[in-house]
Motif scaffolding. Structure first.
Motif: not given
Length: 89
Positions: A65-89
């Protein structure tokens, strides 16, 4: 389905570079929201970073999903990290 937090970085000249791609970016995010994969997304006030929460089957699904975004494809987003999240509340 798991939840994932994404932290990413914008390019230096984000306001100028995003302008021609912004509507496509927003339309894509609206589709993700409608399909239930995007919970929320937005930039930090200083426009240096973005933050998102996704619901997906896997980290790879979020990456696609991130890499299909125009912001990624046109280098407006330059890097990212993904973390699995446990929602506590």
């Amino acid at each position: 389905m798991a939840k994932f937090v994404v932290w990413g970085r914008y390019c230096e000249d984000v306001l100028e570079r995003r302008a021609p791609h912004r509507q496509d970016h927003l339309d894509g995010l609206a589709r993700q929201k409608d399909q239930g994969s995007l919970v929320t997304i937005g930039p930090t006030k200083d426009l240096r970073y973005f933050f998102a929460i996704y619901t997906a089957e896997s980290e790879e699904a979020v990456r696609q999903l991130i890499e299909a975004d125009p912001y990624w494809q046109h280098h407006i987003w330059t890097d990212y990290t993904i973390h699995e999240w446990i929602q506590a509340l």
